[in-house]
Design a protein around this motif. Structure first.
Motif, PDB file in Angstrom:
ATOM      1  N   PRO A 164      16.237  82.320   1.585  1.00  0.00           N
ATOM      2  CA  PRO A 164      16.780  81.603   0.419  1.00  0.00           C
ATOM      3  C   PRO A 164      17.195  82.472  -0.770  1.00  0.00           C
ATOM      4  O   PRO A 164      17.857  81.962  -1.660  1.00  0.00           O
ATOM      5  CB  PRO A 164      15.645  80.662   0.013  1.00  0.00           C
ATOM      6  CG  PRO A 164      14.429  81.093   0.771  1.00  0.00           C
ATOM      7  CD  PRO A 164      14.799  82.095   1.793  1.00  0.00           C
ATOM      8  N   PHE A 202      21.103  74.065  11.041  1.00  0.00           N
ATOM      9  CA  PHE A 202      21.791  72.849  10.592  1.00  0.00           C
ATOM     10  C   PHE A 202      20.818  71.726  10.229  1.00  0.00           C
ATOM     11  O   PHE A 202      21.226  70.662   9.814  1.00  0.00           O
ATOM     12  CB  PHE A 202      22.815  72.399  11.648  1.00  0.00           C
ATOM     13  CG  PHE A 202      23.812  73.478  11.951  1.00  0.00           C
ATOM     14  CD1 PHE A 202      24.559  74.063  10.923  1.00  0.00           C
ATOM     15  CD2 PHE A 202      23.987  73.965  13.243  1.00  0.00           C
ATOM     16  CE1 PHE A 202      25.460  75.088  11.190  1.00  0.00           C
ATOM     17  CE2 PHE A 202      24.883  74.982  13.507  1.00  0.00           C
ATOM     18  CZ  PHE A 202      25.621  75.547  12.482  1.00  0.00           C
ATOM     19  N   PHE A 203      19.534  71.986  10.421  1.00  0.00           N
ATOM     20  CA  PHE A 203      18.481  71.116   9.892  1.00  0.00           C
ATOM     21  C   PHE A 203      17.426  71.978   9.215  1.00  0.00           C
ATOM     22  O   PHE A 203      16.232  71.766   9.401  1.00  0.00           O
ATOM     23  CB  PHE A 203      17.836  70.287  11.007  1.00  0.00           C
ATOM     24  CG  PHE A 203      18.691  69.169  11.506  1.00  0.00           C
ATOM     25  CD1 PHE A 203      18.966  68.071  10.676  1.00  0.00           C
ATOM     26  CD2 PHE A 203      19.222  69.186  12.772  1.00  0.00           C
ATOM     27  CE1 PHE A 203      19.758  67.027  11.127  1.00  0.00           C
ATOM     28  CE2 PHE A 203      20.023  68.145  13.224  1.00  0.00           C
ATOM     29  CZ  PHE A 203      20.290  67.070  12.395  1.00  0.00           C
ATOM     30  N   THR A 204      17.904  72.942   8.452  1.00  0.00           N
ATOM     31  CA  THR A 204      16.990  73.900   7.842  1.00  0.00           C
ATOM     32  C   THR A 204      15.907  73.186   7.043  1.00  0.00           C
ATOM     33  O   THR A 204      14.717  73.503   7.149  1.00  0.00           O
ATOM     34  CB  THR A 204      17.779  74.861   6.929  1.00  0.00           C
ATOM     35  OG1 THR A 204      18.921  75.321   7.636  1.00  0.00           O
ATOM     36  CG2 THR A 204      16.926  76.043   6.499  1.00  0.00           C
ATOM     37  N   LYS A 205      16.330  72.226   6.275  1.00  0.00           N
ATOM     38  CA  LYS A 205      15.384  71.529   5.410  1.00  0.00           C
ATOM     39  C   LYS A 205      14.296  70.827   6.228  1.00  0.00           C
ATOM     40  O   LYS A 205      13.093  71.009   5.982  1.00  0.00           O
ATOM     41  CB  LYS A 205      16.159  70.491   4.580  1.00  0.00           C
ATOM     42  CG  LYS A 205      15.368  69.873   3.465  1.00  0.00           C
ATOM     43  CD  LYS A 205      16.177  68.745   2.802  1.00  0.00           C
ATOM     44  CE  LYS A 205      15.258  67.837   2.023  1.00  0.00           C
ATOM     45  NZ  LYS A 205      15.604  66.418   2.205  1.00  0.00           N
ATOM     46  N   GLU A 206      14.709  70.052   7.202  1.00  0.00           N
ATOM     47  CA  GLU A 206      13.752  69.287   7.986  1.00  0.00           C
ATOM     48  C   GLU A 206      12.882  70.206   8.839  1.00  0.00           C
ATOM     49  O   GLU A 206      11.673  69.981   8.989  1.00  0.00           O
ATOM     50  CB  GLU A 206      14.482  68.287   8.895  1.00  0.00           C
ATOM     51  CG  GLU A 206      15.242  67.176   8.163  1.00  0.00           C
ATOM     52  CD  GLU A 206      16.628  67.600   7.643  1.00  0.00           C
ATOM     53  OE1 GLU A 206      16.974  68.802   7.739  1.00  0.00           O
ATOM     54  OE2 GLU A 206      17.358  66.738   7.125  1.00  0.00           O
TER      55      GLU A 206
END
Lengths: 440, 440, 440, 440
Positions: D415, D263-267
């Protein structure tokens, strides 16, 4: 180019065979069968010859290039078959007499598809069917097995659970009878009637009814609650009693004729005991009918199915089989009522159990239409019979007497554990030559 | 600081109350009850006063600051209660006599928790319980309702399905009896025995048995198969017959005493018919016992629970309730056998139905330990009784006679649809003052 | 005698309407529609008039007694309707531009049926559909609602969960595209291809494939693993990338084109970002196409559906709707792929959720064919999208922002909780006039 | 008389072993272990000797009759064992470095229990565990296997699905961390906190929270929504980011720290890429810590677990194992959070899959408390990870690359299909000596 169709009928010497032959002749356009092999065992040789000769006359009269082959060699017949039908009676009618009389002698329902009698028919039949399946897996693994040997539900369950052969379909004439009965009540042609069917062989309910695709269940329930079912849904081979309007409305679905054994146990038992004392239980009546039929079949002038066959309880069975084969062959997509792997169609029954249900018939087999969850009204009784079926199948395969006794105890037609033990032992003794799994 | 505990007992004039009082006294350390309200109706005023006086003497003797309050005003009692127990008999013992005698007069099992009798007890009780729940939702919404009024399974089912009150627990002494019976067979202290319990109130099986946490099911099965259950698992209030070794091994789990009605229907019926003809069905015997108990209770010297109470069939019921309340209060985390919302613990029963099952008792209520799927052996019969229970609850709430008749038809103790209609109408007539839902 | 058929098309001014009209003309024999009501809102009046005039010319040319009625009064139209179709776009194409551009501006997929864009299309559409259903329950409770407004799965889910109207069917052209793609790969006519379809709208898999009823899945998998899907299964409105042979074989079923968003997220995002920067996201391209189409439609000589309409992404949608209506009307019993209540057909999805599945079309509605349990390969991703759908429906009905944020977090196309909050707030601001449930 | 207890620890040379020894010493009263066998492989001989010597000093200091046995012969150790713990790292820390660095080099999360890294750790570990189980089935079939080798959920799944050994328990320190975090937020002692735990190892949610048995979930949610989780629920080995209040309220349950990856994959990815470029991914940091620990362990004066060990990410793991063994041995009936066969406790996960759940610990193993149905909010993501786990187990056992690629595609941290193929092939090449199932 489609290949020529080969059908094998095991138990080909049965008195029902002429209906089967008639069915194939009638559907020749849709499903051009080139070879129909009638297989029987040594003890059935004479009947096979009589029936086989009649079959040949029928085909000849129809002027069709359908070969009738007679054999006692099952494997020869099965080689490269496309459809295999089974209509056998292990132990013949004398075994049925015992299935009916022995339970009655202990004061319980004597019947060849329910209760103790039904269990013993299954115990005798299942090993033979599993043997046929073993042959098919070698000789014709792509063929469909269409079983209409009773108890058809348990036979299908056993094949699904104890083999990895999946191309099995159990067939029964009860759903057709229900459609006809409903059509009569509603005063329409049976072709316009479709049912949502939920349950098990000989323990099935019409949980919805459609005329021209529109649900008419409420109307059917009201009419059914006030009609004498013996006029309507009655099967040829037994008298259904009228359920009370309250019960029918409370169920809010249509039971099948065999439910009489469960919801009129007392009255049904009384009637059967009377027949028992008079020495004409159903099997004894049937023996007489059979004898007369074979006399007719012998007539070298006879080249059509005789009308008298329709008086036999199993009428429509063979025709249903022909219909099913024709639809499988032609990928017709019509809806028929068969016994197949549930596959989740009835949510509260095991996915891998056999259920009797409306299916779309395709070349890949029958595809059950989802019914969803059984409502409480009918869930309990269906689960109980499925318990019985599963335990009987296990006992048939393993010869485990403990499981067989448990099966009987769980059957609502058996009045006590003590009698379960008693009736089991007597039936085992009576049928022991056909039940090696229990005696070795 | 925890607040003082207030317990309300509806049906407080019951002959069982002294056991309850004893139970609370015994557990005062773990669960210090400050007020015990005994509630009854006008018709029970005299009994309430007798029992209430005894209760006060018992508490005084124990030297505990527990107040005993007597009232005919249920709402006054319920205000801010923490735990509410219900032990009522709508129509008192005369109603039970009818529940037992009327079915027997038609040749079917007469019993106040099974069959037609059990259905009518439920039809009378459920509306009253739902009324109590309505009061609780207003007056003590955080209280727990601990019901041990029979049929406890159906009462719990009705509260779960027809209210949004979730703090209900159904209680029965059968599981304790099973533990004691198993302990006796295995020759260990009952405290060392734990069961995996699967099923419904009065229709439950021990599907595993542990001594000191180790599974000993195989051993129990073998011993049970050869022991006379009347020595062992027998309840005080009826004689269990010995199941056959084959049945016990095939089940591979331990039935409860009430299963005798279903697996020895014939013998059980014969015995009851004999009592019926002799004019002493169970309710009649109990009436006599009750009368004697109240005579004892009146004795102003009596300040403990009299031994004779243990002869009563419901022994251990009240003690079980005290035990449960103490564990809820103290968040004890011990395992008890209760009737609660299934919540998926038994996979093949509805998540929102009541089941009888081993639970961890916490301050947030009993948490069922997952059992998984019921095996075929016991699935059918449990589903059938759940069908019966659900239909009875629906009939109790709606007064729908069609559903009631369907419930009876689905119950294995009812021999036919015709008799279902007959016995229903007679019982309705007999109990009509307590069944306004069916008559208005 | 069947009554005259009345069809109502809400969003009748859509550029797709000529396909619908053509479809009804083509099927007039099977399904003789007497009145086709095109309904639109004030903002769509001009388009409605253009399209309506074309529709009238088409019908006139066909020489059929089908009346075309134009109205802005939805209720007038709905009165006694038999079939209602919905093809609306709340906020018109400018709203779609925002659904696409705003997520892209934060580096996530911008798409009107998936991810954040799909969610906002659902949030705008669902309340309007529920309003239409409310009208239908009053004005034409027996009519069927055939929705092909995207996201069709969520719209169907919302009607099933938040109303008690059950006659709703969601329609999409993806399954038809899959059949056509498979037919092309296998080099057969599409009519010979049938799929077992498992999943959700825009997230569906062909879990079996049949040619003339025989399963050819293994062969299709092998061919599909080596064919460039952009040649085959590609939808007109986006380029599918070729899945790796390993993935296809491991899945052992055929994904749908929209799966590209989930299994080529990186590449798909890159492509969209490019279009975004170039100022021609899909909605912008479509706006241009629409403009040109309406220019064509204005031509008073035009009296057939123009070829150019087939270039539009939604081609076949309207034809599928006509096909469905004709089958419902005629109780045809053919198999179509629609979004309906699961009813247990896919065992591991909720019975009361919408699924996209092969159904037998009857006058009583589509009857799903049982699929059984989803295998692990596809179960997770389908469950995840169903989670998203259910939460979006809940948010659409309640206006609960917490639930909406949770929905976004659970969607695999949203890269983080922080961005979920950010994109939600921007989209809400952009669309606020259509989202009163969130702002009041 | 209970027999002397024999515990075997496979991977006994691990730096965690002193915690295990301390745990057993602490619990000697409850669970008197007589022999603790530390088993390792040749490559771990030196570490085994260092740790073994420390263990002996610790036991000696405690003055307990517990024998420490060191061996490289696993079978010798397993003979008649009562409890077997596994804490191995196939390929040691260098393998972990690759699990972390290779995915990061392709721009995806690099982590040894999630995503591509987690998959490869499972692919290397599962065959070894299955081999150990095979030994146990011969040498100590009644022993319990307590696995805390990561990924513990998949290892448990593999044993449950691919062997018939049922006495396996997967253990993780995440639930203990959650309890501690919640206790800190709520400002109570951890002993007073109990969770209803729902999900999978490293993908689990607290779906209810109790203090002294009373549900306080609403309060916890509100506090949690506003607390910086890095203060509270943070694990020692990674920094959890604060979820948004909206998400926490929408979930209405408490996620676990590993949910940050999803739920914070990007960060999370950004942070890891930074560490990657700086050359100190987690494995590299851990290598350094390990080196220092073993230096400490060598000190012949050291006879207690050194404080520094608590800095290691896996702190509490070994203690949890001791606690579990002590409860199994003593049939304690306390509640612990472990990975076991679901058995229907979570209705919408397969009965035969591993889940992480609150269980009552008995001598017959952990008994899961029924959770019921997962609500939509968390159902999708849990199902997706279960899909991943099941496919990884299948690939580990069969060496089927197609299934492995499908597993990666279904994992939300991967991805695209193209990158799935790429990263798989590189990791396979890097680890090939430990993955014979894929190369032969």
């Amino acid at each position: 180019m489609k290949k020529a169709i080969k059908v094998v009928t095991i138990g080909g010497g049965s008195s029902y065979t002429p209906e089967l032959v008639e069915g194939f002749i009638k559907r020749y356009e849709q499903c051009p069968i080139r070879e129909l092999w009638l297989v029987d065992i040594e003890a059935g040789r004479e009947k096979l010859e009589i029936v086989g000769a009649l079959a040949k006359r029928m085909v000849e009269k129809a002027g069709l290039p359908m070969k009738i082959m007679l054999t006692l060699d099952r494997r020869e017949a099965l080689k490269d078959a496309d459809y295999v039908t089974t209509q056998m009676r292990i132990g013949l009618l004398p075994a049925r007499v015992k299935d009916e009389r022995i339970p009655l002698s202990h004061g319980m329902i004597g019947q060849e598809t329910n209760g103790a009698g039904g269990m013993f028919k299954a115990l005798r039949t299942i090993p033979v069917i599993l043997d046929i399946v073993k042959d098919m897996q070698k000789l014709c693994p792509q063929a469909w097995l269409i079983n209409f040997t009773n108890p058809a539900g348990m036979v299908t369950e056993a094949v699904l659970r104890y083999t990895n052969f999946k191309r099995v379909i159990g067939l029964c004439n009860v759903p057709i009878g229900m459609v006809n009965g409903i059509a009569k009540i509603m005063n329409v042609e049976p072709e316009r009637v479709r049912m949502e069917l939920s349950g098990l062989n000989h323990h099935v309910f019409a949980t919805d009814v459609f005329i021209d695709g529109k649900s008419v269940l409420d109307e059917v329930i009201e009419k059914y609650a006030h009609v004498d079912p013996s006029d309507a849904l009655a099967m040829k081979n037994f008298n259904a009693l009228p359920f009370s309007p309250a019960f029918i409305r409370g169920l809010h679905c249509i039971p099948c004729p065999y439910h009489n054994y469960y919801f009129f146990t007392k009255e049904q038992l009384a009637k059967e005991l009377e027949e028992y004392q008079a020495g004409h239980v159903r099997a004894e009546v049937v023996s007489q009918v059979e004898k007369e039929l074979f006399e007719l079949y012998k007539d070298p002038e006879l080249d059509v199915k005789p009308k008298q066959l329709e008086q036999r309880g199993g009428a429509h069975y063979s025709d249903a089989a022909c219909n099913l084969i024709a639809s499988l062959y032609s990928n017709s997509g019509d809806i028929q009522y068969v016994n197949v792997r549930n596959n989740g169609a009835i949510s509260n029954l095991p996915a891998d159990s056999a259920v009797e249900i409306a299916c779309v018939i395709t070349a890949d087999g029958p595809k059950p239409i989802a019914v969803g969850e059984l409502k409480p009204q009918i869930n309990g009784t269906i689960q109980t019979i499925k318990t019985f079926e599963r335990l009987v199948c296990e006992a048939a395969v393993t010869g485990n007497r403990d499981i067989a006794i448990t099966a009987l105890n769980m059957n609502p037609l058996i009045p006590s554990d003590e009698l379960a033990n008693l009736v089991f032992d007597e039936l085992l003794e009576a049928h022991k030559e056909y039940l090696p799994q229990f005696t070795k």
